[in-house]
Design a protein around this motif. Structure first.
Motif, PDB file in Angstrom:
ATOM      1  N   LEU A  23     -31.750 -15.871  -2.107  1.00  0.00           N
ATOM      2  CA  LEU A  23     -30.391 -15.542  -2.531  1.00  0.00           C
ATOM      3  C   LEU A  23     -30.028 -16.328  -3.781  1.00  0.00           C
ATOM      4  N   ASP A  24     -30.439 -17.594  -3.822  1.00  0.00           N
ATOM      5  CA  ASP A  24     -30.087 -18.444  -4.947  1.00  0.00           C
ATOM      6  C   ASP A  24     -30.793 -18.020  -6.228  1.00  0.00           C
ATOM      7  N   VAL A  25     -31.984 -17.440  -6.095  1.00  0.00           N
ATOM      8  CA  VAL A  25     -32.717 -17.017  -7.288  1.00  0.00           C
ATOM      9  C   VAL A  25     -32.221 -15.670  -7.811  1.00  0.00           C
ATOM     10  N   GLY A  26     -31.320 -15.029  -7.056  1.00  0.00           N
ATOM     11  CA  GLY A  26     -30.703 -13.822  -7.602  1.00  0.00           C
ATOM     12  C   GLY A  26     -30.704 -12.584  -6.730  1.00  0.00           C
ATOM     13  N   ALA A  27     -31.225 -12.673  -5.512  1.00  0.00           N
ATOM     14  CA  ALA A  27     -31.186 -11.511  -4.624  1.00  0.00           C
ATOM     15  C   ALA A  27     -29.737 -11.162  -4.277  1.00  0.00           C
ATOM     16  N   SER A  28     -29.487  -9.901  -4.023  1.00  0.00           N
ATOM     17  CA  SER A  28     -28.131  -9.412  -3.767  1.00  0.00           C
ATOM     18  C   SER A  28     -27.609  -9.878  -2.405  1.00  0.00           C
ATOM     19  N   GLU A  29     -26.585 -10.717  -2.447  1.00  0.00           N
ATOM     20  CA  GLU A  29     -25.950 -11.130  -1.191  1.00  0.00           C
ATOM     21  C   GLU A  29     -25.297  -9.932  -0.508  1.00  0.00           C
ATOM     22  N   PHE A 278     -46.912 -19.924 -18.001  1.00  0.00           N
ATOM     23  CA  PHE A 278     -45.840 -19.006 -17.598  1.00  0.00           C
ATOM     24  C   PHE A 278     -44.501 -19.543 -18.066  1.00  0.00           C
ATOM     25  N   ALA A 279     -43.544 -18.643 -18.151  1.00  0.00           N
ATOM     26  CA  ALA A 279     -42.164 -18.996 -18.465  1.00  0.00           C
ATOM     27  C   ALA A 279     -41.316 -18.760 -17.216  1.00  0.00           C
ATOM     28  N   ILE A 280     -40.393 -19.660 -16.955  1.00  0.00           N
ATOM     29  CA  ILE A 280     -39.477 -19.513 -15.817  1.00  0.00           C
ATOM     30  C   ILE A 280     -38.257 -18.724 -16.285  1.00  0.00           C
ATOM     31  N   THR A 281     -37.940 -17.661 -15.576  1.00  0.00           N
ATOM     32  CA  THR A 281     -36.765 -16.863 -15.942  1.00  0.00           C
ATOM     33  C   THR A 281     -35.574 -17.121 -15.031  1.00  0.00           C
ATOM     34  N   ARG A 282     -35.838 -17.495 -13.769  1.00  0.00           N
ATOM     35  CA  ARG A 282     -34.750 -17.817 -12.849  1.00  0.00           C
ATOM     36  C   ARG A 282     -35.239 -18.820 -11.811  1.00  0.00           C
ATOM     37  N   ILE A 283     -34.334 -19.656 -11.322  1.00  0.00           N
ATOM     38  CA  ILE A 283     -34.669 -20.665 -10.319  1.00  0.00           C
ATOM     39  C   ILE A 283     -33.645 -20.612  -9.190  1.00  0.00           C
ATOM     40  N   GLY A 284     -34.116 -20.683  -7.955  1.00  0.00           N
ATOM     41  CA  GLY A 284     -33.236 -20.779  -6.797  1.00  0.00           C
ATOM     42  C   GLY A 284     -33.747 -21.848  -5.855  1.00  0.00           C
ATOM     43  N   MET A 285     -32.839 -22.514  -5.161  1.00  0.00           N
ATOM     44  CA  MET A 285     -33.230 -23.559  -4.223  1.00  0.00           C
ATOM     45  C   MET A 285     -32.533 -23.350  -2.888  1.00  0.00           C
ATOM     46  N   GLY A 286     -33.327 -23.409  -1.813  1.00  0.00           N
ATOM     47  CA  GLY A 286     -32.806 -23.220  -0.465  1.00  0.00           C
ATOM     48  C   GLY A 286     -32.934 -24.493   0.344  1.00  0.00           C
ATOM     49  N   ALA A 287     -31.907 -24.805   1.097  1.00  0.00           N
ATOM     50  CA  ALA A 287     -31.855 -26.056   1.851  1.00  0.00           C
ATOM     51  C   ALA A 287     -32.480 -25.925   3.226  1.00  0.00           C
ATOM     52  N   GLY A 288     -33.265 -26.929   3.584  1.00  0.00           N
ATOM     53  CA  GLY A 288     -33.632 -27.127   4.974  1.00  0.00           C
ATOM     54  C   GLY A 288     -32.556 -27.973   5.619  1.00  0.00           C
ATOM     55  N   LYS A 289     -32.609 -28.091   6.926  1.00  0.00           N
ATOM     56  CA  LYS A 289     -31.543 -28.804   7.623  1.00  0.00           C
ATOM     57  C   LYS A 289     -32.027 -30.029   8.382  1.00  0.00           C
ATOM     58  N   ARG A 290     -33.297 -30.334   8.262  1.00  0.00           N
ATOM     59  CA  ARG A 290     -33.824 -31.520   8.914  1.00  0.00           C
ATOM     60  C   ARG A 290     -34.005 -32.664   7.925  1.00  0.00           C
ATOM     61  N   ALA A 291     -33.805 -33.879   8.394  1.00  0.00           N
ATOM     62  CA  ALA A 291     -33.960 -35.062   7.553  1.00  0.00           C
ATOM     63  C   ALA A 291     -35.383 -35.599   7.665  1.00  0.00           C
ATOM     64  N   TYR A 292     -36.335 -34.804   7.194  1.00  0.00           N
ATOM     65  CA  TYR A 292     -37.718 -35.260   7.158  1.00  0.00           C
ATOM     66  C   TYR A 292     -37.934 -36.121   5.916  1.00  0.00           C
ATOM     67  N   ASP A 293     -39.115 -36.721   5.822  1.00  0.00           N
ATOM     68  CA  ASP A 293     -39.437 -37.537   4.655  1.00  0.00           C
ATOM     69  C   ASP A 293     -39.899 -36.663   3.486  1.00  0.00           C
ATOM     70  N   THR A 294     -39.137 -35.654   3.208  1.00  0.00           N
ATOM     71  CA  THR A 294     -39.375 -34.752   2.085  1.00  0.00           C
ATOM     72  C   THR A 294     -38.007 -34.381   1.525  1.00  0.00           C
ATOM     73  N   ILE A 297     -36.258 -29.006   0.484  1.00  0.00           N
ATOM     74  CA  ILE A 297     -35.821 -27.901  -0.375  1.00  0.00           C
ATOM     75  C   ILE A 297     -36.995 -26.951  -0.613  1.00  0.00           C
ATOM     76  N   LEU A 298     -36.739 -25.667  -0.476  1.00  0.00           N
ATOM     77  CA  LEU A 298     -37.696 -24.645  -0.895  1.00  0.00           C
ATOM     78  C   LEU A 298     -37.203 -24.089  -2.225  1.00  0.00           C
ATOM     79  N   ARG A 299     -38.047 -24.189  -3.250  1.00  0.00           N
ATOM     80  CA  ARG A 299     -37.648 -23.685  -4.554  1.00  0.00           C
ATOM     81  C   ARG A 299     -38.326 -22.343  -4.807  1.00  0.00           C
ATOM     82  N   ALA A 300     -37.534 -21.361  -5.183  1.00  0.00           N
ATOM     83  CA  ALA A 300     -38.057 -20.041  -5.551  1.00  0.00           C
ATOM     84  C   ALA A 300     -37.839 -19.862  -7.046  1.00  0.00           C
ATOM     85  N   MET A 301     -38.886 -19.434  -7.728  1.00  0.00           N
ATOM     86  CA  MET A 301     -38.792 -19.211  -9.164  1.00  0.00           C
ATOM     87  C   MET A 301     -39.307 -17.834  -9.528  1.00  0.00           C
TER      88      MET A 301
END
Length: 307
Positions: A23-29, A278-294, A297-301
């Motif tokens: 959704l963050d990278v541009g998919a239609s909500e 490659f060239a990046i045209t759009r970036i989206g980031m999705g949140a996880g909800k656990r407090a792991y040692d990471t 975030i999942l990044r979609a480009m």
């Protein structure tokens, strides 16, 4: 080649992380909400919001269950072997844990559901104070729900493929035919919402391919009704094997790749390496909800290969 969708799974991948990133990278909500609203499934709403994760502004996709369907997720202490009450004492800032996309597949005659996707297997055989009917849905019933939803044929095919991959893995884990696998009502609600949202979002973005590089393999154990099982959970491992997903061990305790996340990667991936340039045209980031040692975030480009 035209645009590629790159799922950067450094922190892992789960259903809600992926839906948020797409959704963050541009998919239609609008398209996603239309499909979710049309599902003949009760007991949930979807909240799409902005949250701060590792200091970054990212999208959050949450399936909020009503009281009758609440999944009673517990925090890391429960997932890594502490008792249920011990987990509750740590507090639950995010009631629908990182990757709450848990099919809870089980087969008739087997009572251990492999829980997965961070809320883990404490539905079958546990008595909760509240009561609600413990319905189950087989793959045919879930496919019928998908068939009845307001989505394109392309999105419908993606959703069925993802669910089919999970069902095959659960069938193998339990040693039964795929038709014998049933998804518990509680887990299936958020699984259906996550997977339908992902399918509609990918179909809307319509990339020419999807790149998924190595998936991080966490360590430790997660709790099943009959005890602890190792990370990756059996269904996740079977999906990685069946889909040829490359795994990289990382020094993080927790289930970074959930069964639904693995199934999404397996269903969507067309290549496991990025273009040399490659060239990046759009970036989206999705949140996880656990407090792991990471970063959690999942990044979609969306990227364009360069000559």
């Amino acid at each position: 080649m035209g645009s590629l969708l790159y799922l950067e799974c450094t922190s892992g991948i789960s259903g809600d992380m992926c839906a948020a990133a797409l959704l963050d990278v541009g998919a239609s909500e609008e398209a996603v909400r239309r499909a979710l609203d049309s599902l003949a499934v009760e007991g949930f709403t979807v909240e799409i919001s902005r949250v701060v994760k590792s200091g970054l502004d990212v999208c959050d996709f949450s399936v909020v269950l009503d009281e009758a369907h609440e999944n009673h997720d517990h925090d890391m202490a429960y997932l890594h072997g502490a008792g249920e009450e011990g987990a509750r004492s740590h507090g639950e800032d995010h009631p629908h844990g990182h990757g709450h996309d848990h099919p809870h597949g089980h087969a008739h005659g087997h009572s251990c559901d492999h829980g997965h996707d961070h809320s883990h297997a404490h539905f079958h055989g546990r008595d909760h104070a509240h009561s609600h009917s413990h319905e189950h849905r087989g793959l045919a019933e879930i496919e019928a729900l998908i068939d009845g939803a307001a989505m394109t044929d392309g999105a419908r095919a993606i959703a069925k493929n993802i669910f089919g991959i999970v069902a095959d893995a659960e069938a193998r884990a339990h040693g039964v035919p795929r038709e014998a696998v049933h998804f518990h009502e509680v887990g299936a609600v958020d699984s259906i919402a996550d997977i339908v949202a992902i399918a509609v979002a990918v179909d809307d973005l319509a990339p020419d391919g999807v790149a998924v590089t190595d998936l991080p393999c966490g360590r430790g154990t997660v709790r099943c009704q009959h005890g602890l099982i190792p990370v990756p959970a059996p269904a996740t491992a079977f999906i990685a094997e069946a889909c040829g997903l490359p795994l990289t061990p990382v020094a993080a305790d927790g289930e970074l790749v959930t069964p639904t996340g693995a199934a999404v990667a397996g269903a969507l991936r067309t290549q496991d390496a990025l273009p040399e340039r490659f060239a990046i045209t759009r970036i989206g980031m999705g949140a996880g909800k656990r407090a792991y040692d990471t970063p959690g975030i999942l990044r979609a480009m969306l990227i364009e290969p360069l000559a």
